[in-house]
Design a protein around this motif. Structure first.
Motif, mmCIF file in Angstrom:
data_model
loop_
_atom_site.group_PDB
_atom_site.id
_atom_site.type_symbol
_atom_site.label_atom_id
_atom_site.label_comp_id
_atom_site.label_asym_id
_atom_site.label_seq_id
_atom_site.Cartn_x
_atom_site.Cartn_y
_atom_site.Cartn_z
ATOM 1 N N CYS A 169 -4.538 -7.737 12.043
ATOM 2 C CA CYS A 169 -5.873 -7.415 11.559
ATOM 3 C C CYS A 169 -6.636 -8.721 11.400
ATOM 4 O O CYS A 169 -6.081 -9.806 11.548
ATOM 5 C CB CYS A 169 -5.828 -6.638 10.241
ATOM 6 S SG CYS A 169 -5.230 -7.590 8.824
ATOM 7 N N GLN A 332 -7.287 -0.755 5.894
ATOM 8 C CA GLN A 332 -8.734 -0.951 5.781
ATOM 9 C C GLN A 332 -9.421 -0.901 7.137
ATOM 10 O O GLN A 332 -10.659 -0.932 7.212
ATOM 11 C CB GLN A 332 -9.028 -2.321 5.155
ATOM 12 C CG GLN A 332 -8.512 -2.504 3.738
ATOM 13 C CD GLN A 332 -8.725 -3.931 3.259
ATOM 14 O OE1 GLN A 332 -8.153 -4.879 3.799
ATOM 15 N NE2 GLN A 332 -9.558 -4.091 2.257
ATOM 16 N N GLY A 333 -8.607 -0.845 8.194
ATOM 17 C CA GLY A 333 -9.122 -0.990 9.546
ATOM 18 C C GLY A 333 -8.748 -2.351 10.069
ATOM 19 O O GLY A 333 -8.545 -3.295 9.295
ATOM 20 N N ASP A 337 -14.677 -2.700 7.143
ATOM 21 C CA ASP A 337 -16.100 -2.456 6.977
ATOM 22 C C ASP A 337 -16.435 -2.663 5.505
ATOM 23 O O ASP A 337 -16.295 -1.764 4.676
ATOM 24 C CB ASP A 337 -16.448 -1.033 7.415
ATOM 25 C CG ASP A 337 -17.939 -0.740 7.273
ATOM 26 O OD1 ASP A 337 -18.698 -1.635 6.845
ATOM 27 O OD2 ASP A 337 -18.345 0.404 7.585
#
Length: 430
Positions: A169, A332-333, A337
């Motif tokens: 990430c 969170q991805g 974001d």
């Protein structure tokens, strides 16, 4: 309520720090600092490797004399990948047509053209330093700074453990996590250092220092834990290692982007163990690194895909703490974001570090002076009642500090090394 509104306003701004590609604000900023890019033990004499750092491709190699060189990824003749070439002394010869370049970038030979225009050709190079078991590189174009030194990690009696891991990430999610003490009681709730009130918002403080952010948690009994964040991407903490013969250890961490969607955390750990104790600790650590055969990255993918739960994995075969942080941060991805966040008082560390980064990036874009960050002697970590040199070893005071040197040991699980090599060597075939 005022703190929450202020934090939310910070979160809604454009995240200029996400991409560190060449020419971006964050990329220009981060390149003004020395960063670890590789483990010294992984770079063998005469075996060049492709290296991807901050979305750019390089060639890293160790000359026959042991010196380390970082040069551009491709040969300026026909664009061949230089890491496929051969090392001759401190020079690198291209595999395709044999053009040879010295470690300072000068073209030395063009065999087919009988070296007719060597003086008009060169390759880009970047400074490197081998220090504390890691290879550091300075990737900026100018304003070369001195490599920061950490004497407390290079002169002591004990073990200096070198570690790292790949996380898939954006690197800034890990920087945020470094100043998020309140997650410990939840994401790492089964950890023996997980004090049940750790990270309680009203007990947290984050203040700008000469180095970055002094991040303090004060317990109800008045005892404090103090972590020190160094701009732009370093953390100095005190923590309990998972070994019965060791007390507090000191650690340094760096978060270095590979590209916008992946990064590596490099770390060094000052272990207070000597003599027979050091031997037993070292043996246990080496046994542990061999036992781990499940990549926490792969386990995280299964968990976030709904195929498994954290408790499904054998803690003897996976690094549980890294898996827990994987799930939290990738959850969170791949790129968070932040416009959707609702931050509160417990997030004071996060808002503090983002504020510093945004201030520096704004000044950089405006041509204004940037702060000269420095780790002074006053910037220390603390672990409750223990302050100062947390890794002090009994008997160390009898050793001349100028001669005391730790044994450097690699503690990365072998499955972790495989993950890192694939990520760091993934280019330059784009």
């Amino acid at each position: 309520m005022v703190q929450t509104a202020k934090a939310r306003d910070l979160s809604s701004r454009t995240d200029d720090f996400v991409s560190t590609a060449l020419g971006t604000r964050a990329g220009t900023f981060l390149r003004r600092f020395w960063n670890p890019v590789y483990h010294a033990t992984d770079l063998k004499v005469g075996r060049p490797v492709p290296l991807r750092i901050m979305s750019e491709n390089y060639t890293l190699y160790r000359g026959e004399g042991g010196d380390v060189f970082l040069v551009q990824a491709r040969c300026p003749h026909r664009g061949a990948q230089l890491s496929a070439g051969s090392v001759e002394g401190n020079a690198l010869r291209c595999f395709y047509h044999g053009w040879k370049f010295d470690g300072d970038g000068r073209c030395l030979e063009q065999p087919a053209d009988e070296s007719r225009f060597c003086e008009r050709v060169s390759i880009a190079t970047w400074p490197t330093r081998e220090y504390l078991g890691l290879i550091f590189a300075y990737l900026g174009e100018d304003n070369l700074s001195e490599l920061p030194l950490y004497p407390e990690f290079e002169r002591f009696v004990g073990l200096l453990e070198i570690d790292s891991y790949l996380r898939r990430c954006n690197y800034f999610q890990n920087i945020d996590n470094a100043l998020d003490m309140s997650h410990v009681a939840f994401a790492h709730g089964n950890n023996r250092v997980s004090y049940d009130k750790i990270g309680l918002g009203r007990s947290l403080q984050a203040e700008e220092s000469d180095w970055g952010v002094t991040y303090t948690f004060t317990r109800d009994d008045g005892q404090k834990r103090v972590n020190q964040f160094g701009m732009p991407n370093i953390l100095h903490i005190a923590a309990l290692p998972n070994d019965p013969e060791i007390g507090w250890q000191e650690s340094l961490f760096w978060w270095v982007p590979i590209d916008v969607t992946s990064h590596i955390q490099f770390s060094i750990h000052r272990i207070p163990a000597s003599g027979e104790t050091a031997g037993r600790v070292h043996a246990r650590r080496q046994t542990r690194r061999s036992q781990i055969d499940i990549a926490h990255q792969d386990a995280c993918t299964m968990i976030l895909n709904g195929q498994a739960r954290i408790d499904d994995f054998d803690v003897n075969r996976v690094d549980l703490v890294r898996l827990q942080d994987d799930v939290a941060q990738l959850g969170q991805g791949v790129i968070a974001d932040r416009s959707q966040e609702n931050l509160g008082r417990a997030d004071v560390g996060i808002t503090a570090i983002r504020r510093l980064w945004r201030r520096e990036l704004t000044n950089l874009a405006s041509g204004l002076p940037l702060k000269s960050w420095k780790k002074t002697a006053a910037i220390k970590v603390r672990a409750w009642q223990i302050a100062g040199n947390l890794a002090w070893v009994a008997g160390e005071e009898t050793v001349d500090a100028s001669e005391a040197r730790p044994e450097i040991v690699d503690v990365r699980p072998f499955v972790e090394i495989e993950q890192q090599m694939r990520a760091l060597h993934s280019s330059p075939r784009d």
